[in-house]
Design an enzyme around this catalytic site. Structure first.
Site, PDB file in Angstrom:
ATOM      1  N   HIS A  15      31.947  41.022  42.769  1.00 50.86           N
ATOM      2  CA  HIS A  15      32.655  42.255  43.126  1.00 50.86           C
ATOM      3  C   HIS A  15      34.039  42.248  42.482  1.00 50.86           C
ATOM      4  CE1 HIS A  15      34.840  40.679  47.020  1.00 50.86           C
ATOM      5  NE2 HIS A  15      34.846  39.797  46.073  1.00 50.86           N
ATOM      6  N   CYS A  34      41.523  38.892  42.598  1.00 50.06           N
ATOM      7  CA  CYS A  34      40.315  39.618  43.033  1.00 50.06           C
ATOM      8  C   CYS A  34      40.191  40.973  42.341  1.00 50.06           C
ATOM      9  CB  CYS A  34      40.304  39.784  44.543  1.00 50.06           C
ATOM     10  SG  CYS A  34      40.196  38.214  45.424  1.00 50.06           S
ATOM     11  N   HIS A  40      34.327  39.009  39.873  1.00 46.64           N
ATOM     12  CA  HIS A  40      34.254  37.606  40.254  1.00 46.64           C
ATOM     13  C   HIS A  40      33.203  37.496  41.346  1.00 46.64           C
ATOM     14  CE1 HIS A  40      36.925  39.160  43.392  1.00 46.64           C
ATOM     15  NE2 HIS A  40      36.570  38.121  44.120  1.00 46.64           N
ATOM     16  N   HIS A  42      31.016  35.363  44.694  1.00 49.42           N
ATOM     17  CA  HIS A  42      31.063  34.525  45.894  1.00 49.42           C
ATOM     18  C   HIS A  42      29.648  34.120  46.284  1.00 49.42           C
ATOM     19  CE1 HIS A  42      35.289  35.289  46.868  1.00 49.42           C
ATOM     20  NE2 HIS A  42      35.069  36.564  46.545  1.00 49.42           N
ATOM     21  N   ASP A  80      21.743  40.275  46.928  1.00 52.07           N
ATOM     22  CA  ASP A  80      21.692  38.992  46.237  1.00 52.07           C
ATOM     23  C   ASP A  80      21.619  39.162  44.722  1.00 52.07           C
ATOM     24  OD1 ASP A  80      21.660  36.154  46.177  1.00 52.07           O
ATOM     25  OD2 ASP A  80      19.483  36.169  45.918  1.00 52.07           O
ATOM     26  N   GLU A 125      32.938  34.566  53.231  1.00 54.23           N
ATOM     27  CA  GLU A 125      33.151  34.788  51.806  1.00 54.23           C
ATOM     28  C   GLU A 125      33.376  33.443  51.110  1.00 54.23           C
ATOM     29  OE1 GLU A 125      35.144  38.436  49.745  1.00 54.23           O
ATOM     30  OE2 GLU A 125      36.721  36.977  50.237  1.00 54.23           O
TER      31      GLU A 125
END
Length: 136
Positions: A15, A34, A40, A42, A80, A125
């Site tokens: 995101h 971010c 990037h 997670h 996912d 996160e």
């Protein structure tokens, strides 16, 4: 007697945190790294808990297999290995912060379980940064 059952799950997603109506400099000041224009990622972990009365016939609050299937269909299959900003319709105009992600997940699952059940979703996160939402 009310009892909670919980199911853990996991998904990986990318995101970017930013507001379309702000300049790059404003976004950078608020969201820092971010705000990377190339996104990037997670490794998200979540725990979904359903609270309700124990069914005297089954001994279950809710069949945990059913809860597992809901999480797979409503969260894992849709989030996912996706770019939340680009691939998930709920985030086309909603900044995919952990806070907003947990509310979206809660709403998706809430719509699929009986109204007499309470629902809580906890989203990690990172191992040290997490949010929770109970619909309040």
């Amino acid at each position: 007697m009310r009892v909670s059952i919980s199911r853990k799950a996991h998904f990986n997603a990318a995101h970017r945190l930013f507001r379309k109506d702000w300049t790059f400099e404003q976004n950078q000041a608020v969201f820092g790294k971010c705000n990377n224009p190339n996104f990037h990622g997670h490794n998200y972990d979540l725990t979904v808990s359903v609270t309700g009365q124990i069914d005297p016939e089954t001994g279950y609050v809710m069949d945990v297999k059913h809860l597992s299937d809901l999480i797979k269909e409503e969260v894992e299959d849709q989030f996912d290995h996706k770019n939340l900003n680009l691939d998930v319709p709920e985030f086309q105009d909603l900044n995919p912060t952990a806070e907003n992600i947990v509310v979206v997940i809660w709403n998706k699952i809430r719509n699929k379980i009986k109204p007499e059940f309470d629902l809580e979703v906890v989203l990690y996160e990172t191992p040290r940064n997490f949010v929770s939402y109970k619909g309040e």
